[in-house]
Scaffold this active site. Structure first.
Site, PDB file in Angstrom:
ATOM      1  N   ASP A  85      19.864 -27.467  63.355  1.00  0.00           N
ATOM      2  CA  ASP A  85      20.588 -28.629  63.870  1.00  0.00           C
ATOM      3  C   ASP A  85      20.169 -28.805  65.319  1.00  0.00           C
ATOM      4  O   ASP A  85      20.531 -28.016  66.191  1.00  0.00           O
ATOM      5  CB  ASP A  85      22.096 -28.396  63.760  1.00  0.00           C
ATOM      6  CG  ASP A  85      22.915 -29.600  64.207  1.00  0.00           C
ATOM      7  OD1 ASP A  85      22.377 -30.454  64.943  1.00  0.00           O
ATOM      8  OD2 ASP A  85      24.106 -29.670  63.842  1.00  0.00           O
ATOM      9  N   LYS A 115      24.962 -39.358  67.222  1.00  0.00           N
ATOM     10  CA  LYS A 115      25.003 -38.965  68.620  1.00  0.00           C
ATOM     11  C   LYS A 115      23.847 -39.595  69.399  1.00  0.00           C
ATOM     12  O   LYS A 115      23.784 -40.814  69.525  1.00  0.00           O
ATOM     13  CB  LYS A 115      25.000 -37.439  68.723  1.00  0.00           C
ATOM     14  CG  LYS A 115      25.929 -36.731  67.745  1.00  0.00           C
ATOM     15  CD  LYS A 115      27.371 -37.163  67.833  1.00  0.00           C
ATOM     16  CE  LYS A 115      28.350 -36.240  67.137  1.00  0.00           C
ATOM     17  NZ  LYS A 115      28.234 -36.128  65.671  1.00  0.00           N
ATOM     18  N   ARG A 148      20.483 -46.979  47.203  1.00  0.00           N
ATOM     19  CA  ARG A 148      20.932 -45.591  47.075  1.00  0.00           C
ATOM     20  C   ARG A 148      19.769 -44.611  47.123  1.00  0.00           C
ATOM     21  O   ARG A 148      19.961 -43.426  47.420  1.00  0.00           O
ATOM     22  CB  ARG A 148      21.731 -45.414  45.779  1.00  0.00           C
ATOM     23  CG  ARG A 148      22.259 -44.004  45.563  1.00  0.00           C
ATOM     24  CD  ARG A 148      23.288 -43.943  44.449  1.00  0.00           C
ATOM     25  NE  ARG A 148      22.780 -44.413  43.184  1.00  0.00           N
ATOM     26  CZ  ARG A 148      22.065 -43.673  42.317  1.00  0.00           C
ATOM     27  NH1 ARG A 148      21.781 -42.414  42.616  1.00  0.00           N
ATOM     28  NH2 ARG A 148      21.666 -44.183  41.170  1.00  0.00           N
ATOM     29  N   TYR A 173      28.369 -25.961  64.766  1.00  0.00           N
ATOM     30  CA  TYR A 173      29.359 -27.032  64.749  1.00  0.00           C
ATOM     31  C   TYR A 173      30.445 -26.670  63.737  1.00  0.00           C
ATOM     32  O   TYR A 173      30.170 -26.133  62.664  1.00  0.00           O
ATOM     33  CB  TYR A 173      28.651 -28.331  64.371  1.00  0.00           C
ATOM     34  CG  TYR A 173      29.547 -29.509  64.122  1.00  0.00           C
ATOM     35  CD1 TYR A 173      30.411 -29.983  65.112  1.00  0.00           C
ATOM     36  CD2 TYR A 173      29.513 -30.172  62.900  1.00  0.00           C
ATOM     37  CE1 TYR A 173      31.225 -31.078  64.881  1.00  0.00           C
ATOM     38  CE2 TYR A 173      30.322 -31.271  62.662  1.00  0.00           C
ATOM     39  CZ  TYR A 173      31.176 -31.720  63.654  1.00  0.00           C
ATOM     40  OH  TYR A 173      31.976 -32.806  63.425  1.00  0.00           O
TER      41      TYR A 173
END
Length: 396
Positions: free
Chosen positions: A182, A207, A56, A110
């Site tokens: 981004d 992506k 984690r 986005y």
């Protein structure tokens, strides 16, 4: 020990993509790092001389290896791989802004990022102002004493606008704010955003970085201090990447420069071809002189990208039939994979927006986004030609 930094001098991007973060070259050791599935690691206390490792925390062997590779590609001090692109942008914003703070963001974002800023963060006391990046003065005009982040996207999804980073960067500097960007569509092959003043470089690694449509991941790159703040948020929210996905992501990045080069070449050729196809009202690609940001994209980017968009005559119904008629290209959300994918933002990434809001973002009825894959271009042309014809003939 990693291979990163063993060779003196600056290495090329393709070399870093293959070698950065990989295992040390030693006789009998693997060339490719193995997947270490353990969630926890031996540690009795600070006297052990190693940091506390836990899945984690984002510091297992595979997590560290892929992070080192991403940092090398971006040319930043540090990087972090996370569970998704939205985890990357969310953890970055939460690491920098808190209740009472303010974010200035491009209105060309986005869809999920826009929803995060418009609906979720205000519930946490973080306000956002959306500005038109076509207006260089809009960034400074939107600043307040509470502004902590300036957020941009380049190229934009799905209209493929390429805005100047300078005004947003200058506004962020004047406010003492973090400039976050981004850069999913551009990839570090297209532009190393940190060299243009971006503090937090964010990717949906699902992506192009992954590149094979077989993982969901995100990444943020920047200074060690900033990435450390994002890491603390990731630990609290549990947004770490698992070892298998980290390994797949690192594998995908090894071929990133080669893949992007072909994506770029085929997308530009298809954009020029679509411009002469009956039934296509408009073609959107930064490599076309008709694109409003063509000159800026030529100067700023190393390649125009593997994305293009078209607007079909006849609107949404024709676009629906076009997508349903494809046989080689797949009608599916997401992008950046080896296969060609098409989608309509009005049904997917921007489904929450009204027709008026879509028009304001230059996403009219009949708009289809195309993520160009690695197939032979003549096969793609045949598939697209047949799909356009089928869609139009059904409308006759």
């Amino acid at each position: 020990m990693s291979r990163a930094g063993k060779t003196s001098g600056k290495r090329g991007l393709a070399t870093e993509a293959v070698h950065a973060g990989g295992p040390e070259a030693r006789p009998g050791h693997p060339v490719v790092a193995p997947i270490v599935r353990s969630s926890t690691f031996h540690w009795t206390g600070p006297g052990d001389g190693v940091e506390l490792r836990y899945g984690r925390y984002g510091n297992s062997p595979n997590q560290c290896s892929v992070a080192a590779k991403i940092a090398a590609l971006e040319g930043t001090e540090s990087a972090l791989a996370l569970a998704s692109g939205m985890a990357a942008i969310s953890m970055t914003l939460l690491a920098v802004a808190e209740a009472g703070d303010h974010i200035v963001a491009s209105r060309h974002l986005y869809g999920a990022t826009r929803a995060l800023l418009a609906h979720e963060l205000p519930r946490r006391g973080i306000a956002a102002t959306f500005v038109d990046p076509c207006d260089p003065g809009a960034w400074r005009a939107a600043l307040t004493p509470a502004t902590r982040v300036v957020l941009i996207e380049l190229p934009t999804n799905p209209a493929l606008r390429v805005f100047d980073i300078g005004p947003a960067r200058d506004a962020a500097r004047s406010a003492g704010a973090v400039l976050a960007a981004d850069m999913t569509f551009a990839t570090p092959v297209g532009i190393r955003a940190a060299e243009h003043g971006v503090d937090a470089v964010v990717h949906s690694a699902t992506k192009y970085l992954g590149g094979h449509s077989d993982l969901v991941a995100g990444a943020v790159a920047g200074s060690a201090e900033l990435v450390g703040r994002v890491t603390r948020m990731m630990k609290l929210y549990g947004a770490s990447i698992d070892p298998q996905t980290a390994w797949l992501l690192e594998r995908g990045i090894r071929t990133l420069p080669a893949r992007v080069e072909r994506h770029n070449r085929t997308a530009l050729a298809l954009a020029k071809w679509f411009a002469g196809l009956d039934g296509v009202r408009r073609v959107i690609h930064p490599g076309l002189p008709s694109h409003p940001d063509h000159e800026r994209a030529t100067a700023m980017l190393d390649g125009y990208g593997g994305m293009l968009s078209i607007v079909l005559e006849g609107g949404g119904e024709v676009a629906d039939r076009f997508c349903a008629s494809l046989e080689l290209a797949a009608a599916a959300p997401s992008l950046g994979g080896v296969e060609t994918l098409v989608s309509q933002p009005r049904h997917t990434s921007h489904a929450d927006l009204s027709p008026a809001e879509l028009d304001a973002l230059d996403i009219p009825d009949g708009f289809v986004r195309i993520s160009v894959g690695l197939e032979d271009i003549e096969d793609l042309k045949a598939d697209f030609r047949a799909a356009v014809a089928a869609a139009l003939n059904a409308n006759a």
